[in-house]
Design a protein around this motif. Structure first.
Motif, PDB file in Angstrom:
ATOM      1  N   UNK A 524       0.841  -1.194   0.000  1.00 52.33           N
ATOM      2  CA  UNK A 524       0.000   0.000   0.000  1.00 52.33           C
ATOM      3  C   UNK A 524       0.875   1.242   0.000  1.00 52.33           C
ATOM      4  N   UNK A 525       0.622   2.173  -0.943  1.00 55.24           N
ATOM      5  CA  UNK A 525       1.292   3.473  -0.993  1.00 55.24           C
ATOM      6  C   UNK A 525       0.222   4.519  -0.742  1.00 55.24           C
ATOM      7  N   UNK A 526       0.354   5.244   0.379  1.00 54.58           N
ATOM      8  CA  UNK A 526      -0.678   6.182   0.802  1.00 54.58           C
ATOM      9  C   UNK A 526      -0.054   7.551   1.032  1.00 54.58           C
ATOM     10  N   UNK A 527      -0.752   8.600   0.602  1.00 50.53           N
ATOM     11  CA  UNK A 527      -0.295   9.967   0.868  1.00 50.53           C
ATOM     12  C   UNK A 527      -1.490  10.794   1.303  1.00 50.53           C
ATOM     13  N   UNK A 531      -4.903  14.735  -3.462  1.00 49.80           N
ATOM     14  CA  UNK A 531      -5.976  13.818  -3.827  1.00 49.80           C
ATOM     15  C   UNK A 531      -6.397  13.966  -5.286  1.00 49.80           C
ATOM     16  N   UNK A 532      -7.372  13.182  -5.692  1.00 49.82           N
ATOM     17  CA  UNK A 532      -7.834  13.155  -7.083  1.00 49.82           C
ATOM     18  C   UNK A 532      -9.325  13.470  -7.092  1.00 49.82           C
ATOM     19  N   UNK A 533      -9.756  14.417  -7.943  1.00 45.38           N
ATOM     20  CA  UNK A 533     -11.203  14.679  -8.049  1.00 45.38           C
ATOM     21  C   UNK A 533     -11.948  13.409  -8.454  1.00 45.38           C
ATOM     22  N   UNK A 577      -7.172   1.806  -6.620  1.00 49.30           N
ATOM     23  CA  UNK A 577      -6.935   3.213  -6.304  1.00 49.30           C
ATOM     24  C   UNK A 577      -8.135   3.757  -5.556  1.00 49.30           C
ATOM     25  N   UNK A 578      -7.855   4.416  -4.427  1.00 49.51           N
ATOM     26  CA  UNK A 578      -8.896   5.047  -3.607  1.00 49.51           C
ATOM     27  C   UNK A 578      -8.408   6.443  -3.256  1.00 49.51           C
ATOM     28  N   UNK A 579      -9.179   7.466  -3.589  1.00 42.95           N
ATOM     29  CA  UNK A 579      -8.721   8.839  -3.378  1.00 42.95           C
ATOM     30  C   UNK A 579      -9.895   9.759  -3.153  1.00 42.95           C
ATOM     31  N   UNK A 580      -9.655  10.795  -2.354  1.00 41.78           N
ATOM     32  CA  UNK A 580     -10.620  11.861  -2.140  1.00 41.78           C
ATOM     33  C   UNK A 580      -9.899  13.190  -2.317  1.00 41.78           C
ATOM     34  N   UNK A 585      -4.468  10.083  -1.385  1.00 41.73           N
ATOM     35  CA  UNK A 585      -4.665   8.961  -2.298  1.00 41.73           C
ATOM     36  C   UNK A 585      -4.028   7.710  -1.709  1.00 41.73           C
ATOM     37  N   UNK A 586      -4.668   6.553  -1.946  1.00 41.15           N
ATOM     38  CA  UNK A 586      -4.130   5.264  -1.508  1.00 41.15           C
ATOM     39  C   UNK A 586      -4.187   4.299  -2.682  1.00 41.15           C
ATOM     40  N   UNK A 587      -3.012   3.718  -3.001  1.00 39.93           N
ATOM     41  CA  UNK A 587      -2.907   2.747  -4.091  1.00 39.93           C
ATOM     42  C   UNK A 587      -2.423   1.428  -3.495  1.00 39.93           C
ATOM     43  N   UNK A 588      -3.123   0.338  -3.773  1.00 41.65           N
ATOM     44  CA  UNK A 588      -2.767  -0.963  -3.208  1.00 41.65           C
ATOM     45  C   UNK A 588      -2.738  -2.008  -4.318  1.00 41.65           C
TER      46      UNK A 588
END
Length: 601
Positions: A524-527, A531-533, A577-580, A585-588
């Motif tokens: 998991x890479x999370x920041x 974020x992403x619209x 990919x999960x982002x707000x 953003x979180x990519x797993x």
């Protein structure tokens, strides 16, 4: 000899018909006369045995259901926290509400166990509030027989058909006295059994089956019209109302019937339940007579049809065998007729041979396609591996010249006291060296993480305090092997789209690995960057689903990593990919250990 010669001269169609009549019809008539005489007796005995087995099965399953509230009552009777809540003297309603909110064990039991419908504790504590879990017993409750019995039985459990004040519905309920911390404050615990669970136990029973308490209240039944009634309203016989165990004959509603009763008294209980199954003999005999009449008609009709079918089937056998031989010869010529399909109906040996022949031809054709597809997948994977290597180094520089130059710069910075600059040059040198050494094989996860760490250190030299990072690596995951350059492009994406697009403040990037439930390793890479619209995230996820390659000359992106994961481990191992927008953003992605594939299935 003359008889055998005569049989050999008869055509196959007539021979099969005569053989069928001689071998099948005569024994069938003799067996039918004998079996019809025994069928009535056997069906009655089987029905009685089935009812006995069903009652025992219902008793055991009911015991399993009511064992749950019994165990819960043991735990609550020894729950010091619940006793403290019930016996405590409260100064205000706010204090009562806060205490109820903190004590959630009763709600947890109801939520976790489907066998339980409700739990309430009747406690004579005037400082408490009624919340359907802790309740003040009114005069009606205190005068109820079950309440008095519970207080007098010194902690034994009791079972009764009790109305719940919340929904005014009666349930089979466990009642039990609970000794509180303060003398004279004994409480009564009531646990409602889920009626749906009991009815589901009885729903599959073919005979009329019910569960009754010691007052003959029907607490569960497989007939909706019986549920909630008293047994005396339905069956008036003394045996069924009073007998606690066994089986017997009885006249119920004017019909001769069989009754099977099994008693269920849970441990440490002062009373129990009974499981009762009833079936009328006339219904069983009626079915038997109907079966006999129907069987006679079916057998007679079947014999007539069978003679005709045997005669016709002889004609089909030779034609079907010839068709099978023709198609086998067509495939056996080796001329590549893999689309050959033999359409022969039937489940006999000839039909089975035709289906096996079709399956064999289809499997051979499928294997040829799989081999071709496997070769294409291997070529695609090799192309993706080469692509990421070439995109990392768009222009090839002599490695020795490059490393020597970087080492000279690092030493010069070190001599001048620029330790940060020297460290950044060393990180850059390590990153480029690892990139040059990337091949088409796999590397350990620890090596991939080291490349990501070097890249983050270089970026931290650039962004300083605006960039923070953390590596949370689970034990046992560093030795797994994966294709190279899987994590660094994702970290680069977090910096470019998370940090650069964030107007102010720092951004933290976390690289986390963990072991999944099925033994796979999840990365998991999370920041917490820009974020992403939502619209852009949907567009990005749609692009990952489409089977398209990136434009030539583009940088290493999410698409390349996503494709290489799917080509190596299958579609389930792609990027998630999960982002707000404004939150990060979180990519797993997950790697199945030891389950790498050569091509997609």
């Amino acid at each position: 000899m003359n008889f055998i010669r005569l049989l050999n001269d008869i055509k196959l169609r007539r021979k099969l018909s005569l053989t069928f009549i001689t071998v099948a019809v005569v024994p069938l008539l003799i067996s039918g006369i004998f079996l019809t005489g025994k069928l009535r007796e056997i069906m009655i005995a089987d029905a009685f045995e089935q009812a006995t087995d069903n009652v025992e099965r219902v008793r055991k399953r009911t015991e399993e259901v009511i064992k749950v509230p019994l165990d819960i009552s043991y735990q609550l009777s020894n729950d010091s926290r619940m006793k403290s809540v019930a016996s405590r003297s409260y100064d205000s309603y706010i204090e009562v509400i806060q205490t109820y909110r903190q004590y959630s064990d009763i709600r947890d039991y109801i939520r976790l166990y489907k066998e339980v419908k409700g739990i309430r504790l009747y406690t004579p504590n005037p400082t408490m509030l009624n919340n359907w879990e802790f309740m003040q017993p009114d005069n009606q409750i205190e005068q109820a027989e079950w309440y008095k019995l519970a207080l007098s039985k010194k902690g034994l459990a009791g079972w009764g058909y009790i109305e719940d004040e919340r929904d005014r519905t009666k349930y089979l309920s466990l009642v039990r006295k609970i000794n509180l911390n303060e003398p004279g404050q004994d409480s009564v615990l009531v646990i409602n059994v889920n009626t749906a669970q009991l009815n589901s136990i009885l729903s599959q029973e073919s005979f009329s089956t019910m569960i009754v308490d010691d007052h003959n209240n029907i607490v569960a039944a497989n007939r909706p019209d019986l549920y909630g009634k008293n047994l005396a309203e339905v069956h008036s016989g003394d045996g069924i109302l009073q007998q606690s165990e066994g089986s017997f004959d009885a006249d119920i509603d004017g019909k001769r019937s069989k009754v099977v009763i099994s008693s269920l008294v849970p441990e440490t209980s002062w009373n129990g339940l009974r499981v009762i199954s009833v079936f009328t003999v006339s219904d069983i005999v009626q079915d038997a007579n109907e079966v006999i009449r129907l069987a006679t008609l079916v057998i007679a009709g079947s014999l007539i049809i069978a003679v005709l079918l045997v005669y016709a089937s002889a004609s089909l056998i030779t034609s079907r065998l010839l068709r099978l031989s023709k198609h086998m010869s067509r495939v056996g010529t080796g001329s590549g007729h893999w689309d050959t399909y033999l359409d022969l109906d039937g489940k006999d040996e000839i039909g089975q041979l035709s289906r096996q022949f079709n399956a064999l031809v289809q499997r051979i054709s499928q294997l040829m396609l799989e081999v071709e597809e496997s070769n294409q997948q291997k070529r695609r994977l090799e192309q993706k591996q080469s692509e990421i290597k070439f995109k990392m180094l768009a222009s090839q520089i002599n490695p020795h010249f490059l490393f020597n130059t970087l080492e000279s710069i690092r030493m010069e910075a070190h001599l001048r006291g620029e330790e940060d600059l020297a460290e950044a040059v060393w990180q850059l040198s390590s990153l480029i060296r690892n990139s040059l050494e990337v091949g088409n094989g796999k590397i350990r996860l620890s090596e991939e993480l080291n490349m990501a760490r070097c890249y983050l250190e270089l970026q931290k030299f650039r962004y300083e305090d605006r960039l923070l990072y953390k590596l949370d690596i689970a034990q046992g995951t560093e030795d797994i092997e994966l294709p190279p350059l899987m994590i660094q492009p994702l970290v680069e994406n977090s910096i470019i789209h998370g940090l650069d697009h964030k107007e102010e403040g720092s951004t933290r990037i976390t690289i986390r690995t963990k072991l999944g439930e099925d033994g796979e390793v999840c990365v998991e890479i999370q920041d917490d960057g820009a974020g992403i619209p939502a619209w852009k995230l949907e567009e990005l996820q749609q692009q990952l689903k489409e089977q398209e390659s990136e434009e030539a000359g583009g940088r290493i992106g999410l698409r390349n990593v996503h494709d290489r994961l799917q080509l190596t481990y299958g579609h389930a191992s792609g990027l998630s990919i999960d982002s707000k927008e404004g939150e990060g953003t979180r990519i797993t992605f997950c790697i199945p250990r030891g389950n790498e594939i050569e091509c997609l299935q």
